[in-house]
Design a protein around this motif. Structure first.
Motif, PDB file in Angstrom:
ATOM      1  N   SER A 168      21.594  -3.497  -4.156  1.00  0.00           N
ATOM      2  CA  SER A 168      20.424  -2.781  -4.677  1.00  0.00           C
ATOM      3  C   SER A 168      19.343  -3.753  -5.141  1.00  0.00           C
ATOM      4  O   SER A 168      18.153  -3.485  -4.978  1.00  0.00           O
ATOM      5  N   ILE A 169      19.757  -4.875  -5.713  1.00  0.00           N
ATOM      6  CA  ILE A 169      18.778  -5.899  -6.098  1.00  0.00           C
ATOM      7  C   ILE A 169      18.014  -6.381  -4.872  1.00  0.00           C
ATOM      8  O   ILE A 169      16.786  -6.496  -4.879  1.00  0.00           O
ATOM      9  N   THR A 170      18.749  -6.645  -3.789  1.00  0.00           N
ATOM     10  CA  THR A 170      18.090  -7.153  -2.575  1.00  0.00           C
ATOM     11  C   THR A 170      17.204  -6.086  -1.938  1.00  0.00           C
ATOM     12  O   THR A 170      16.138  -6.401  -1.399  1.00  0.00           O
ATOM     13  N   VAL A 171      17.630  -4.827  -2.001  1.00  0.00           N
ATOM     14  CA  VAL A 171      16.785  -3.743  -1.489  1.00  0.00           C
ATOM     15  C   VAL A 171      15.497  -3.659  -2.308  1.00  0.00           C
ATOM     16  O   VAL A 171      14.400  -3.497  -1.754  1.00  0.00           O
ATOM     17  N   GLY A 172      15.636  -3.788  -3.628  1.00  0.00           N
ATOM     18  CA  GLY A 172      14.462  -3.774  -4.488  1.00  0.00           C
ATOM     19  C   GLY A 172      13.504  -4.909  -4.181  1.00  0.00           C
ATOM     20  O   GLY A 172      12.278  -4.719  -4.149  1.00  0.00           O
ATOM     21  N   ILE A 173      14.053  -6.093  -3.927  1.00  0.00           N
ATOM     22  CA  ILE A 173      13.213  -7.245  -3.569  1.00  0.00           C
ATOM     23  C   ILE A 173      12.469  -6.987  -2.270  1.00  0.00           C
ATOM     24  O   ILE A 173      11.264  -7.240  -2.157  1.00  0.00           O
ATOM     25  N   LEU A 174      13.192  -6.475  -1.278  1.00  0.00           N
ATOM     26  CA  LEU A 174      12.570  -6.226   0.033  1.00  0.00           C
ATOM     27  C   LEU A 174      11.472  -5.174  -0.076  1.00  0.00           C
ATOM     28  O   LEU A 174      10.368  -5.359   0.472  1.00  0.00           O
ATOM     29  N   ILE A 175      11.749  -4.076  -0.768  1.00  0.00           N
ATOM     30  CA  ILE A 175      10.734  -3.026  -0.929  1.00  0.00           C
ATOM     31  C   ILE A 175       9.494  -3.579  -1.620  1.00  0.00           C
ATOM     32  O   ILE A 175       8.358  -3.315  -1.219  1.00  0.00           O
ATOM     33  N   ALA A 176       9.712  -4.387  -2.661  1.00  0.00           N
ATOM     34  CA  ALA A 176       8.579  -4.983  -3.384  1.00  0.00           C
ATOM     35  C   ALA A 176       7.758  -5.891  -2.479  1.00  0.00           C
ATOM     36  O   ALA A 176       6.518  -5.863  -2.504  1.00  0.00           O
ATOM     37  N   ASN A 177       8.428  -6.696  -1.653  1.00  0.00           N
ATOM     38  CA  ASN A 177       7.712  -7.604  -0.753  1.00  0.00           C
ATOM     39  C   ASN A 177       6.899  -6.836   0.289  1.00  0.00           C
ATOM     40  O   ASN A 177       5.764  -7.223   0.616  1.00  0.00           O
ATOM     41  N   VAL A 178       7.473  -5.758   0.816  1.00  0.00           N
ATOM     42  CA  VAL A 178       6.750  -4.946   1.798  1.00  0.00           C
ATOM     43  C   VAL A 178       5.527  -4.297   1.157  1.00  0.00           C
ATOM     44  O   VAL A 178       4.422  -4.302   1.727  1.00  0.00           O
ATOM     45  N   LEU A 179       5.705  -3.740  -0.046  1.00  0.00           N
ATOM     46  CA  LEU A 179       4.577  -3.107  -0.734  1.00  0.00           C
ATOM     47  C   LEU A 179       3.491  -4.118  -1.061  1.00  0.00           C
ATOM     48  O   LEU A 179       2.291  -3.816  -0.931  1.00  0.00           O
ATOM     49  N   ASN A 180       3.882  -5.314  -1.496  1.00  0.00           N
ATOM     50  CA  ASN A 180       2.891  -6.357  -1.769  1.00  0.00           C
ATOM     51  C   ASN A 180       2.061  -6.666  -0.530  1.00  0.00           C
ATOM     52  O   ASN A 180       0.838  -6.865  -0.604  1.00  0.00           O
ATOM     53  N   TYR A 181       2.723  -6.713   0.617  1.00  0.00           N
ATOM     54  CA  TYR A 181       2.040  -7.050   1.872  1.00  0.00           C
ATOM     55  C   TYR A 181       0.946  -6.026   2.174  1.00  0.00           C
ATOM     56  O   TYR A 181      -0.170  -6.395   2.565  1.00  0.00           O
ATOM     57  N   PHE A 182       1.260  -4.746   1.972  1.00  0.00           N
ATOM     58  CA  PHE A 182       0.277  -3.702   2.280  1.00  0.00           C
ATOM     59  C   PHE A 182      -0.739  -3.509   1.156  1.00  0.00           C
ATOM     60  O   PHE A 182      -1.938  -3.328   1.412  1.00  0.00           O
ATOM     61  N   PHE A 183      -0.284  -3.571  -0.081  1.00  0.00           N
ATOM     62  CA  PHE A 183      -1.199  -3.343  -1.199  1.00  0.00           C
ATOM     63  C   PHE A 183      -2.194  -4.487  -1.377  1.00  0.00           C
ATOM     64  O   PHE A 183      -3.262  -4.292  -1.977  1.00  0.00           O
ATOM     65  N   ALA A 184      -1.859  -5.675  -0.882  1.00  0.00           N
ATOM     66  CA  ALA A 184      -2.778  -6.815  -1.007  1.00  0.00           C
ATOM     67  C   ALA A 184      -4.094  -6.546  -0.294  1.00  0.00           C
ATOM     68  O   ALA A 184      -5.126  -7.150  -0.615  1.00  0.00           O
ATOM     69  N   ASN A 185      -4.074  -5.638   0.681  1.00  0.00           N
ATOM     70  CA  ASN A 185      -5.291  -5.328   1.439  1.00  0.00           C
ATOM     71  C   ASN A 185      -6.186  -4.319   0.726  1.00  0.00           C
ATOM     72  O   ASN A 185      -7.290  -4.048   1.190  1.00  0.00           O
ATOM     73  N   ILE A 186      -5.682  -3.743  -0.368  1.00  0.00           N
ATOM     74  CA  ILE A 186      -6.514  -2.828  -1.173  1.00  0.00           C
ATOM     75  C   ILE A 186      -7.258  -3.684  -2.182  1.00  0.00           C
ATOM     76  O   ILE A 186      -6.670  -4.196  -3.141  1.00  0.00           O
ATOM     77  N   HIS A 187      -8.535  -3.834  -1.999  1.00  0.00           N
ATOM     78  CA  HIS A 187      -9.295  -4.942  -2.583  1.00  0.00           C
ATOM     79  C   HIS A 187      -9.162  -5.069  -4.099  1.00  0.00           C
ATOM     80  O   HIS A 187      -8.747  -6.114  -4.608  1.00  0.00           O
ATOM     81  N   ASN A 188      -9.517  -4.049  -4.870  1.00  0.00           N
ATOM     82  CA  ASN A 188      -9.632  -4.212  -6.318  1.00  0.00           C
ATOM     83  C   ASN A 188      -8.405  -3.772  -7.113  1.00  0.00           C
ATOM     84  O   ASN A 188      -8.200  -4.233  -8.232  1.00  0.00           O
ATOM     85  N   TRP A 189      -7.612  -2.865  -6.580  1.00  0.00           N
ATOM     86  CA  TRP A 189      -6.540  -2.319  -7.401  1.00  0.00           C
ATOM     87  C   TRP A 189      -5.192  -2.260  -6.689  1.00  0.00           C
ATOM     88  O   TRP A 189      -4.278  -1.556  -7.127  1.00  0.00           O
ATOM     89  N   GLY A 190      -5.031  -3.023  -5.625  1.00  0.00           N
ATOM     90  CA  GLY A 190      -3.735  -3.082  -4.950  1.00  0.00           C
ATOM     91  C   GLY A 190      -2.640  -3.586  -5.867  1.00  0.00           C
ATOM     92  O   GLY A 190      -1.495  -3.118  -5.825  1.00  0.00           O
ATOM     93  N   TRP A 191      -2.980  -4.532  -6.724  1.00  0.00           N
ATOM     94  CA  TRP A 191      -1.996  -5.088  -7.653  1.00  0.00           C
ATOM     95  C   TRP A 191      -1.508  -4.031  -8.645  1.00  0.00           C
ATOM     96  O   TRP A 191      -0.344  -4.083  -9.090  1.00  0.00           O
ATOM     97  N   ARG A 192      -2.380  -3.058  -8.985  1.00  0.00           N
ATOM     98  CA  ARG A 192      -1.951  -1.989  -9.897  1.00  0.00           C
ATOM     99  C   ARG A 192      -0.881  -1.118  -9.235  1.00  0.00           C
ATOM    100  O   ARG A 192       0.088  -0.693  -9.881  1.00  0.00           O
ATOM    101  N   LEU A 193      -1.043  -0.863  -7.950  1.00  0.00           N
ATOM    102  CA  LEU A 193      -0.041  -0.084  -7.230  1.00  0.00           C
ATOM    103  C   LEU A 193       1.287  -0.830  -7.171  1.00  0.00           C
ATOM    104  O   LEU A 193       2.363  -0.225  -7.312  1.00  0.00           O
ATOM    105  N   SER A 194       1.227  -2.141  -6.955  1.00  0.00           N
ATOM    106  CA  SER A 194       2.453  -2.936  -6.896  1.00  0.00           C
ATOM    107  C   SER A 194       3.203  -2.892  -8.225  1.00  0.00           C
ATOM    108  O   SER A 194       4.411  -2.665  -8.266  1.00  0.00           O
ATOM    109  N   LEU A 195       2.473  -3.117  -9.320  1.00  0.00           N
ATOM    110  CA  LEU A 195       3.112  -3.120 -10.631  1.00  0.00           C
ATOM    111  C   LEU A 195       3.568  -1.722 -11.039  1.00  0.00           C
ATOM    112  O   LEU A 195       4.649  -1.538 -11.597  1.00  0.00           O
ATOM    113  N   GLY A 196       2.751  -0.717 -10.753  1.00  0.00           N
ATOM    114  CA  GLY A 196       3.105   0.652 -11.111  1.00  0.00           C
ATOM    115  C   GLY A 196       4.263   1.204 -10.297  1.00  0.00           C
ATOM    116  O   GLY A 196       4.973   2.123 -10.741  1.00  0.00           O
TER     117      GLY A 196
END
Length: 523
Positions: A177-205
């Motif tokens: 489950s830890i590794t699944v959580g890491i993978l999901i977080a990495n995938v979300l970071n990859y896509f949310f990074a393209n949301i200019h001003n608030w992608g990081w809020r989606l990642s943290l939230g």
């Protein structure tokens, strides 16, 4: 009586039981407590490499990335406030795990998991809505409290619920489950990074999702028979044990659990008792295994994978994709451990993984050293060169994922006697969180000063920890959790710490017929 495998118990008795769908489903739900830890590990490095996040909260680092082209590659992310954002969580987890010990022992494993989920969810909300660095740190501290409770209770829950023949595989569900959580977080970071001003809020939230999962799971899960007996609910415990094992006759196992519980109640001060000579082996492992787990260098990769890849010449999205790749390797390799831990044993996986990580660290050191030297003045890596670096980092991650990753949680959770179990597990979590905090806090500074030699630093500890396992960790595969003491009595070194009268509670059971074969000393 339902059929199924029989498990040897004390005095030559046998524990009948099956790997029932009920216990399998229960362990899967409980193991999802690892999602919150994994998600945080994966999300931190990606967020701290997002330009808009850096520009808003850490402008000095942002300027190094954009305006100051002379900064050497090794030092671009060296910032105390930035590392404090990442590492503050683990200091909070260290402190909360000590409190979680009392909650877990007196009120059960479920309440501890529930507390972790609720507090983690609150931290995620604060981080997602952060307006300044102070809010970020407060949110991270709450996340840390949640992780401290979850990491203290989930491995214990899994070890106590699982039939011991399958204990290793089911317990490693936590690491999966830890590794699944890491993978999901990495995938979300990859896509949310393209949301200019608030992608990081989606990642943290996004951390609210795994927090809600563990919260609901803790409400629905049953408590373990061990915990119920420990709290005087014997009728409920025997009914639960029958359902877990899938058989009607659980008398022998239930009686052994009651004896273990009665023995534990004679211990008035479990924290003080940890210092007794007969618990020396357990205390040593509670400290050494999580210490060495962090000194493998894995959190350098998992916390800062996007930062690290960006530092060695990848572009922003390429660095995030490289983190996704390592996260995927981490998850898949953990499945190997689930398959093999109860088949090949703990020691084999520990030692094989150590050798694999050592070779990869040496190769990565050479690759980075040849390209960047000691100055770090290079703009990018050739594509083929970057592929080689990523390949060996992935092989390194795989070695960790089927050895020190899952076993670092499994082995401590299964070796402690009930009378010190909650306290000793808190020691394990606290040591893990403390050195995670230390590594997270000093890594970027170490990278700036040690440069490519940083990997040699961790490689040295891989050698030391492999030697420690070879000489001092006995094999615990296939040993009932309430009879684990016999492995210490028959160990070439630890046997001297176990008194003969104490051995009669389980150790001398060897002489009463637990095994028909002579037990050889283990290393």
């Amino acid at each position: 009586m339902a059929g199924g495998p029989v498990f040897a118990g004390k005095g030559g008795r046998e524990y009948p039981g099956n790997l029932t769908p009920y216990v399998l489903a229960t362990c899967i739900v409980a193991a999802m407590g690892g999602l919150i830890f994994g998600y945080d590990i994966g999300i931190s490095g990606g967020v701290t490499s997002m330009p808009m996040f850096l520009k808003r909260f850490f402008p000095d680092v942002y300027r190094k990335q954009t305006a100051d082209t002379s900064t050497n590659q090794y030092c671009k992310f060296d910032s105390v406030p930035l590392t404090l954002f990442t590492s503050s969580l683990y200091l909070a987890a260290l402190l909360s795990s000590l409190v979680a010990s009392t909650v877990t022992r007196k009120f059960g494993r479920r309440l501890s998991m529930l507390s972790g989920g609720v507090v983690f969810c609150a931290g995620a909300i604060i981080n997602a809505s952060a307006r300044n660095v102070a809010m970020l740190i407060i949110g991270r501290i709450l996340l840390g409290f949640g992780i401290g409770f979850a990491n203290q209770s989930v491995p214990l829950y899994l070890s106590e619920m699982a039939p011991y023949r399958y204990r290793g595989a089911l317990n490693i569900g936590f690491q999966l489950s830890i590794t699944v959580g890491i993978l999901i977080a990495n995938v979300l970071n990859y896509f949310f990074a393209n949301i200019h001003n608030w992608g990081w809020r989606l990642s943290l939230g996004g951390a609210m999702v795994p927090a809600i999962i563990i919260t609901i799971g803790a409400i629905l899960l049953p408590d373990t028979p061990n915990s119920l007996i420990e709290r005087g609910k014997k009728d409920e415990a025997i009914a639960k044990l029958k359902r877990i094992r899938g058989v009607d006759d659980v008398t022998d196992e239930f009686n052994d659990l009651v004896v273990a519980s009665d023995t534990s109640k004679l211990v008035e001060h479990p924290w003080r008792n940890l210092l007794e000579r007969k618990y020396r082996p357990h205390l040593t492992m509670a400290i050494a295994i999580p210490f060495f787990q962090q000194l493998t260098g894995i959190n350098v990769i998992m916390f800062y994978a996007p930062v690290l890849f960006k530092t060695i010449g990848f572009k922003e999205n390429a660095s995030l994709m490289s983190a996704v790749i390592t996260g995927g390797v981490n998850m898949v390799a953990t499945l190997v451990s689930i398959y093999g831990v109860d088949k090949w044993g703990r020691r084999f996986l520990f030692l094989e993984g150590g050798a694999q990580m050592l070779i990869c660290q040496i190769v990565v050191t050479i690759c980075i050293g040849l390209k960047f030297g000691v100055t770090g003045e290079v703009s990018s890596l050739p594509e083929w060169y970057a592929i080689v670096v990523v390949l060996f980092i992935c092989i390194y991650v795989a070695g960790f994922a089927w050895s020190w990753g899952p076993l670092g949680w499994l082995v401590p959770s299964e070796i402690f006697p009930l009378e010190i179990r909650s306290a000793a597990q808190s020691i394990t979590v606290s040591v893990n969180m403390f050195f995670t905090f230390v590594i997270a806090q000093i890594f970027l500074n170490m990278l700036c000063h040690l440069k490519f030699g940083l990997f040699i630093f961790f490689a040295f500890f891989v050698v030391v920890m492999s030697l420690f396992i070879y000489f001092f960790l006995p094999e615990t595969k296939g040993i009932p959790i309430e009879e684990m003491s016999m492995v210490w009595k028959n160990h070439w070194y630890w046997g001297r710490y176990i008194p003969n009268d104490d051995a009669s509670n389980g150790l001398s059971a060897l002489e009463m017929g637990i095994s028909k074969e002579p037990v050889k000393p283990v290393y």
